[in-house]
Design a protein around this motif. Structure first.
Motif, PDB file in Angstrom:
ATOM      1  N   UNK A  87       1.973  23.276   3.930  1.00 29.22           N
ATOM      2  CA  UNK A  87       2.049  21.874   4.360  1.00 29.22           C
ATOM      3  C   UNK A  87       2.572  22.013   5.938  1.00 29.22           C
ATOM      4  N   UNK A  88       1.828  21.685   6.936  1.00 25.83           N
ATOM      5  CA  UNK A  88       2.367  21.744   8.101  1.00 25.83           C
ATOM      6  C   UNK A  88       2.951  20.313   8.825  1.00 25.83           C
ATOM      7  N   UNK A  89       2.195  19.268   8.218  1.00 25.84           N
ATOM      8  CA  UNK A  89       2.304  17.797   8.781  1.00 25.84           C
ATOM      9  C   UNK A  89       2.284  17.002   7.479  1.00 25.84           C
ATOM     10  N   UNK A  90       2.798  15.775   7.415  1.00 26.16           N
ATOM     11  CA  UNK A  90       2.885  14.903   6.279  1.00 26.16           C
ATOM     12  C   UNK A  90       3.100  13.759   6.908  1.00 26.16           C
ATOM     13  N   UNK A  91       2.757  12.701   6.075  1.00 24.76           N
ATOM     14  CA  UNK A  91       3.244  11.098   6.210  1.00 24.76           C
ATOM     15  C   UNK A  91       3.047  10.601   4.789  1.00 24.76           C
ATOM     16  N   UNK A  92       4.285  10.130   4.402  1.00 25.15           N
ATOM     17  CA  UNK A  92       4.337   9.330   3.091  1.00 25.15           C
ATOM     18  C   UNK A  92       4.883   7.845   3.487  1.00 25.15           C
ATOM     19  N   UNK A  93       4.107   6.857   3.251  1.00 25.41           N
ATOM     20  CA  UNK A  93       4.612   5.361   3.476  1.00 25.41           C
ATOM     21  C   UNK A  93       4.401   4.286   2.330  1.00 25.41           C
ATOM     22  N   UNK A  94       5.056   3.315   2.217  1.00 20.11           N
ATOM     23  CA  UNK A  94       5.008   2.406   1.579  1.00 20.11           C
ATOM     24  C   UNK A  94       5.179   1.233   2.390  1.00 20.11           C
ATOM     25  N   UNK A  95       3.949   0.462   2.571  1.00 17.13           N
ATOM     26  CA  UNK A  95       3.682  -0.423   3.523  1.00 17.13           C
ATOM     27  C   UNK A  95       3.623  -1.824   2.661  1.00 17.13           C
ATOM     28  N   UNK A  96       4.358  -2.850   3.263  1.00 18.20           N
ATOM     29  CA  UNK A  96       4.132  -4.138   2.590  1.00 18.20           C
ATOM     30  C   UNK A  96       4.685  -5.115   3.762  1.00 18.20           C
ATOM     31  N   UNK A  97       3.829  -5.878   4.409  1.00 19.47           N
ATOM     32  CA  UNK A  97       4.142  -6.756   5.338  1.00 19.47           C
ATOM     33  C   UNK A  97       4.868  -7.925   4.949  1.00 19.47           C
ATOM     34  N   UNK A  98       4.940  -8.180   3.608  1.00 16.67           N
ATOM     35  CA  UNK A  98       5.387  -9.343   3.002  1.00 16.67           C
ATOM     36  C   UNK A  98       7.037  -9.055   3.052  1.00 16.67           C
ATOM     37  N   UNK A 121       4.683  -1.686  11.717  1.00 20.07           N
ATOM     38  CA  UNK A 121       3.560  -1.847  11.040  1.00 20.07           C
ATOM     39  C   UNK A 121       3.382  -2.156   9.532  1.00 20.07           C
ATOM     40  N   UNK A 122       4.710  -2.746   9.060  1.00 28.05           N
ATOM     41  CA  UNK A 122       4.650  -2.895   7.824  1.00 28.05           C
ATOM     42  C   UNK A 122       5.335  -1.898   6.785  1.00 28.05           C
ATOM     43  N   UNK A 123       5.719  -0.723   7.346  1.00 25.19           N
ATOM     44  CA  UNK A 123       6.255   0.316   6.675  1.00 25.19           C
ATOM     45  C   UNK A 123       7.716   0.053   6.294  1.00 25.19           C
ATOM     46  N   UNK A 131       0.765  -1.213   0.107  1.00 22.91           N
ATOM     47  CA  UNK A 131       0.047  -0.102   0.066  1.00 22.91           C
ATOM     48  C   UNK A 131       0.973   1.106  -0.028  1.00 22.91           C
ATOM     49  N   UNK A 132       0.505   2.258  -0.948  1.00 23.42           N
ATOM     50  CA  UNK A 132       1.097   3.532  -0.907  1.00 23.42           C
ATOM     51  C   UNK A 132       0.351   4.430   0.163  1.00 23.42           C
TER      52      UNK A 132
END
Length: 98
Positions: free
Chosen positions: A34-45, A51-53, A21-22
């Protein structure tokens, strides 16, 4: 006035492109900065901790930083657009290794 979160997106990546998941969350002030941000690639495999990040960028805890397979390191912040570009490069590099 409280910041608003106009961007809250999750995109499922096809298995052919690596799976996972992106995630993209962005908060802005009343002027649109922009005051806050969170960009993540999540892949539990690929990675089960954090948390899979697999890779991510955010400015939580009072500083700009990068998560990469559980390692956290500060990043130089020039602009949010620059952080987005670096995140995209990281994710594309991971995808090409799969």
């Amino acid at each position: 006035m409280a910041d608003k979160k106009p961007i809250d997106e999750s995109h499922h990546v096809t298995r052919r492109k690596g799976g996972g998941i992106l995630r993209r969350e962005v908060w802005v002030d009343e002027d649109g900065n922009v005051t806050r941000y969170n960009l993540a690639y999540i892949n539990r495999e690929l990675y089960q901790s954090d948390n899979g990040r697999v890779v991510g960028y955010d400015n939580a805890h009072g500083y700009h930083h990068r998560h990469y397979f559980g390692t956290i390191e500060p990043v130089e912040f020039v602009s949010f657009e620059g952080v987005e570009e670096q995140f995209a490069r990281d994710w594309i590099a991971l995808r090409s290794q799969a």
